[in-house]
Design a protein around this motif. Structure first.
Motif, PDB file in Angstrom:
ATOM      1  N   GLY A   1      -2.648   6.294   5.418  1.00  0.00           N
ATOM      2  CA  GLY A   1      -2.762   5.558   4.153  1.00  0.00           C
ATOM      3  C   GLY A   1      -3.725   4.400   4.254  1.00  0.00           C
ATOM      4  N   TYR A   2      -3.335   3.274   3.655  1.00  0.00           N
ATOM      5  CA  TYR A   2      -4.164   2.073   3.643  1.00  0.00           C
ATOM      6  C   TYR A   2      -3.616   1.091   4.677  1.00  0.00           C
ATOM      7  CZ  TYR A   2      -5.613   4.082  -0.818  1.00  0.00           C
ATOM      8  OH  TYR A   2      -6.066   4.932  -1.788  1.00  0.00           O
ATOM      9  N   GLY A   3      -4.052   1.247   5.926  1.00  0.00           N
ATOM     10  CA  GLY A   3      -3.487   0.492   7.030  1.00  0.00           C
ATOM     11  C   GLY A   3      -3.662  -1.013   6.884  1.00  0.00           C
TER      12      GLY A   3
ATOM     13  N   ASP B   1      -0.608  -3.701   6.531  1.00  0.00           N
ATOM     14  CA  ASP B   1      -0.414  -4.812   7.455  1.00  0.00           C
ATOM     15  C   ASP B   1      -0.348  -6.149   6.717  1.00  0.00           C
ATOM     16  OD1 ASP B   1      -0.464  -2.960   9.473  1.00  0.00           O
ATOM     17  OD2 ASP B   1      -2.468  -3.486  10.201  1.00  0.00           O
ATOM     18  N   GLU B   2      -1.164  -6.309   5.686  1.00  0.00           N
ATOM     19  CA  GLU B   2      -1.150  -7.555   4.920  1.00  0.00           C
ATOM     20  C   GLU B   2       0.171  -7.725   4.180  1.00  0.00           C
ATOM     21  OE1 GLU B   2      -4.582  -7.930   2.426  1.00  0.00           O
ATOM     22  OE2 GLU B   2      -5.981  -7.601   4.072  1.00  0.00           O
TER      23      GLU B   2
ATOM     24  N   GLY C   1       5.609 -10.645   4.365  1.00  0.00           N
ATOM     25  CA  GLY C   1       7.040 -10.471   4.219  1.00  0.00           C
ATOM     26  C   GLY C   1       7.421  -9.530   3.092  1.00  0.00           C
ATOM     27  N   ASP C   2       6.424  -8.786   2.570  1.00  0.00           N
ATOM     28  CA  ASP C   2       6.670  -7.843   1.479  1.00  0.00           C
ATOM     29  C   ASP C   2       7.073  -6.480   2.037  1.00  0.00           C
ATOM     30  OD1 ASP C   2       5.771  -9.892  -0.108  1.00  0.00           O
ATOM     31  OD2 ASP C   2       3.777  -9.014  -0.443  1.00  0.00           O
ATOM     32  N   THR C   3       7.782  -5.736   1.241  1.00  0.00           N
ATOM     33  CA  THR C   3       8.040  -4.339   1.572  1.00  0.00           C
ATOM     34  C   THR C   3       6.807  -3.524   1.223  1.00  0.00           C
ATOM     35  OG1 THR C   3      10.407  -4.586   1.120  1.00  0.00           O
ATOM     36  CG2 THR C   3       9.515  -2.350   1.128  1.00  0.00           C
ATOM     37  N   PRO C   4       6.234  -2.785   2.167  1.00  0.00           N
ATOM     38  CA  PRO C   4       5.030  -2.009   1.854  1.00  0.00           C
ATOM     39  C   PRO C   4       5.245  -1.094   0.656  1.00  0.00           C
ATOM     40  CG  PRO C   4       5.379  -2.050   4.216  1.00  0.00           C
ATOM     41  CD  PRO C   4       6.607  -2.665   3.594  1.00  0.00           C
TER      42      PRO C   4
ATOM     43  N   ALA D   1       3.008   1.633  -1.997  1.00  0.00           N
ATOM     44  CA  ALA D   1       1.816   2.381  -2.415  1.00  0.00           C
ATOM     45  C   ALA D   1       0.723   2.406  -1.349  1.00  0.00           C
ATOM     46  CB  ALA D   1       1.257   1.819  -3.725  1.00  0.00           C
ATOM     47  N   VAL D   2       1.107   2.228  -0.095  1.00  0.00           N
ATOM     48  CA  VAL D   2       0.115   2.239   0.976  1.00  0.00           C
ATOM     49  C   VAL D   2       0.329   3.385   1.962  1.00  0.00           C
ATOM     50  CG1 VAL D   2      -0.397  -0.224   0.864  1.00  0.00           C
ATOM     51  CG2 VAL D   2       1.502   0.572   2.295  1.00  0.00           C
ATOM     52  N   ASP D   3       1.438   4.085   1.843  1.00  0.00           N
ATOM     53  CA  ASP D   3       1.718   5.211   2.730  1.00  0.00           C
ATOM     54  C   ASP D   3       1.489   6.518   1.984  1.00  0.00           C
ATOM     55  OD1 ASP D   3       2.605   3.664   4.993  1.00  0.00           O
ATOM     56  OD2 ASP D   3       4.400   3.191   3.818  1.00  0.00           O
ATOM     57  N   HIS D   4       0.582   7.328   2.513  1.00  0.00           N
ATOM     58  CA  HIS D   4       0.195   8.564   1.839  1.00  0.00           C
ATOM     59  C   HIS D   4       0.888   9.781   2.451  1.00  0.00           C
ATOM     60  CE1 HIS D   4      -3.931   6.663   0.580  1.00  0.00           C
ATOM     61  NE2 HIS D   4      -2.902   6.119  -0.035  1.00  0.00           N
ATOM     62  N   ALA D   5       1.106  10.777   1.616  1.00  0.00           N
ATOM     63  CA  ALA D   5       1.565  12.061   2.140  1.00  0.00           C
ATOM     64  C   ALA D   5       0.477  12.633   3.046  1.00  0.00           C
ATOM     65  CB  ALA D   5       1.857  13.024   0.992  1.00  0.00           C
ATOM     66  N   PRO D   6       0.849  13.294   4.124  1.00  0.00           N
ATOM     67  CA  PRO D   6      -0.159  13.829   5.051  1.00  0.00           C
ATOM     68  C   PRO D   6      -1.115  14.794   4.352  1.00  0.00           C
ATOM     69  CG  PRO D   6       2.035  13.935   6.019  1.00  0.00           C
ATOM     70  CD  PRO D   6       2.226  13.574   4.577  1.00  0.00           C
ATOM     71  N   VAL D   7      -2.384  14.705   4.737  1.00  0.00           N
ATOM     72  CA  VAL D   7      -3.414  15.611   4.233  1.00  0.00           C
ATOM     73  C   VAL D   7      -4.066  16.308   5.425  1.00  0.00           C
ATOM     74  CG1 VAL D   7      -5.598  15.811   2.981  1.00  0.00           C
ATOM     75  CG2 VAL D   7      -3.865  14.181   2.207  1.00  0.00           C
ATOM     76  N   ASP D   8      -4.196  17.607   5.341  1.00  0.00           N
ATOM     77  CA  ASP D   8      -4.847  18.368   6.401  1.00  0.00           C
ATOM     78  C   ASP D   8      -6.355  18.299   6.178  1.00  0.00           C
ATOM     79  OD1 ASP D   8      -5.736  20.153   8.285  1.00  0.00           O
ATOM     80  OD2 ASP D   8      -4.181  21.661   7.885  1.00  0.00           O
ATOM     81  N   LEU D   9      -6.957  17.214   6.642  1.00  0.00           N
ATOM     82  CA  LEU D   9      -8.386  16.998   6.407  1.00  0.00           C
ATOM     83  C   LEU D   9      -9.269  18.037   7.094  1.00  0.00           C
ATOM     84  CD1 LEU D   9      -8.422  13.100   6.617  1.00  0.00           C
ATOM     85  CD2 LEU D   9      -8.670  14.503   4.564  1.00  0.00           C
TER      86      LEU D   9
END
Length: 529
Positions: free
Chosen positions: A461-463, A467-468, A473-476, A478-486
């Motif tokens: 996702g958007y690493g 991290d920011e 102290g926020d709960t991440p 919309a930054v973790d993406h479903a795996p994509v077989d690139l």
């Protein structure tokens, strides 16, 4: 001759041999004449990709890049690429049709109707020029190339109304921008700079993108002063990063920032010395600051210069080097030791974080030729990893979207660089999040039929933003993406794809990709992702 052919003839008159763009209903009169005037064409799958490809073509070749869009959404799609070119001082020319000359202000519902294309682009590009007659078309092109040659290069947009593209007229001789010789800074300013630098006991040099065309003179200056050199992202490789005086891209390092602030004379060439260069507020120098830049505004914007040299680095640096005495005995060895020490301190600051990339980057550095071109993205593996740790030689290039900080640059930029230099090694380096902003350009890369490895560090996702959020102290979200077989996606587009799970596998995979006439996506799962 029609207005469309007049536009193409004007491009050819200024040495343009390649354009990037997408044909549409309103620009076909331009496309009709490209081949007859010796101009080749590459068709990316999105106008933003065309802009990034033309941008990288310009950075790699040293000549203006040209992108061609249709009206309305086609032009607005390229706006992000124009913004990036503006930020990085790239001479990018965007050409588009526009609404007819007599089109009313009130909307009529014409296809691709836009309230004001020039209004939109004039706030992103250096200028946007809507021509008012067919005779003005060649003048507008000459204006753009004059603009590219006479100051800090910025992108430009030319809009030709639909009716003028089809209008016929009797042309005269082609209008051409004049040749402009690089101009040196004022002689009295050069004398002041020589006095300051000659008296320096702790000199340092910062090189930005404005120094790229003067690479040899920058090295000569560093060796004459025996001064360590640090570069911005855009200045990466101006001085060979294997040279004992080179700190490479290190302005972000607290240790290097403290060292810079302690210089009694700091010489900055072709750089804004901006927050985007330091990744924080620029440190205030405690000594004197000598600045050389083609842009007069840099003398008082940001950190003001104590000695101002307004001129082209190519013309000014030889005069400086020729007037400077040699460095005191022993300073070269002392500076080389300082560079070694500072590199070690810089690397220690972020070693734990950077270990997820550095072993892989070491392999890439060993495999690539010394004139290889790497294209980069606004991804952690690039700005934390490759910028400081993957050394670039004087014959190589590293193309990175700094400042504006767009995502999706690496892949289409690699296409543009490969078009400029088909025989040179070109490698794209990206994260999985950034790649998917322009992943459709895998089709463009596959269609080239040339070796083009795309190395992707996959952190799911958007690493950076993840991290920011955690640091706040926020709960991440919309930054973790479903795996994509690139790799499978690359194969679906007609290329190759492979996953690499061990560092010792990468060299053979990369060598094979560099020898295979196809795009090859190589994915690496980041540790802990």
């Amino acid at each position: 001759m029609t207005g469309g052919e007049s536009l193409v003839r004007a491009l050819a008159a200024h040495g343009v041999t390649h354009v990037f763009g997408i044909p549409g209903t309103h620009n076909l009169e331009i496309y009709r004449h490209l081949g007859a005037h010796g101009i080749d064409h590459t068709a990316p799958r999105h106008e933003q990709g065309a802009g990034y490809a033309a941008d990288a073509y310009s950075r790699a070749s040293g000549t203006p890049g040209v992108a061609l869009t249709t009206t309305g959404p086609g032009l607005l799609n390229i706006a992000a690429a124009v913004g990036q070119a503006y930020s990085d001082s790239v001479p990018l020319l965007v050409l588009s049709p526009g609404m007819p000359s007599n089109h009313p202000v009130q909307s009529t519902g014409l296809l691709h109707e836009t309230r004001s294309q020039t209004g939109a682009l004039s706030h992103v590009a250096g200028f946007s020029h809507r021509v008012s007659s067919v005779e003005e078309i060649e003048i507008a092109v000459a204006r753009a190339f004059t603009y590219f040659r006479t100051g800090r290069p910025r992108p430009a947009h030319i809009e030709v109304p639909l009716d003028l593209l089809e209008a016929a007229y009797r042309p005269g001789a082609p209008r051409r921008a004049p040749t402009v010789a690089p101009h040196a800074a004022d002689s009295s300013a050069i004398e002041r700079a020589v006095r300051a630098l000659a008296a320096a006991e702790r000199p340092g040099i910062v090189l930005g993108g404005g120094a790229l065309a003067a690479s040899g003179d920058c090295l000569a200056l560093a060796e004459r002063l025996a001064a360590p050199v640090v570069t911005t992202a855009n200045g990466k490789g101006v001085v060979d990063e294997h040279h004992p005086l080179s700190l490479g891209v290190s302005l972000h390092s607290p240790a290097v920032q403290e060292w810079l602030a302690d210089r009694d004379v700091l010489f900055a060439v072709g750089t804004e010395l901006a927050e985007s260069d330091f990744w924080s507020a620029p440190p205030a120098p405690r000594g004197r600051l000598v600045r050389l830049d083609i842009d007069p505004a840099q003398m008082y914007t940001g950190i003001p210069a104590d000695v101002s040299l307004v001129g082209d680095a190519r013309a000014t640096l030889p005069l400086l080097v020729g007037a400077l005495p040699g460095a005191p005995s022993g300073r070269t060895e002392e500076s080389a030791r300082a560079v070694t020490d500072l590199r070690a301190k810089r690397d220690a600051e972020t070693r734990t974080r950077d270990l997820r990339w550095t072993p892989w980057l070491d392999v890439i550095g060993r495999v690539l030729a010394d004139d290889a071109i790497l294209t980069s993205d606004s991804a952690q593996c690039c700005y934390y990893g490759a910028l400081p740790h993957l050394r670039t030689g004087a014959r190589g290039r590293f193309l990175h979207p700094t400042g504006f900080g767009t995502l999706g640059y690496a892949l289409p930029a690699a296409v543009g660089a490969k078009v400029a230099f088909p025989a040179r090694q070109v490698v794209a380096l990206s994260g999985d999040g950034g790649l998917q902003f322009s992943v459709q350009e895998l089709a463009t890369a596959a269609q080239l039929g040339l070796p083009l490895p795309v190395v992707v560090f996959d952190n799911g996702g958007y690493g950076e933003i993840r991290d920011e959020m955690i640091a706040r102290g926020d709960t991440p979200l919309a930054v973790d993406h479903a795996p994509v077989d690139l790799p499978a996606l690359a194969r679906a587009y007609g290329g190759n794809g492979v996953r690499v799970s061990r560092v010792d596998e990468l060299a053979s995979v990369l060598v094979r990709a560099l020898d295979t006439p196809a795009v090859t996506v190589i994915t690496i799962a980041e540790e802990g992702a």
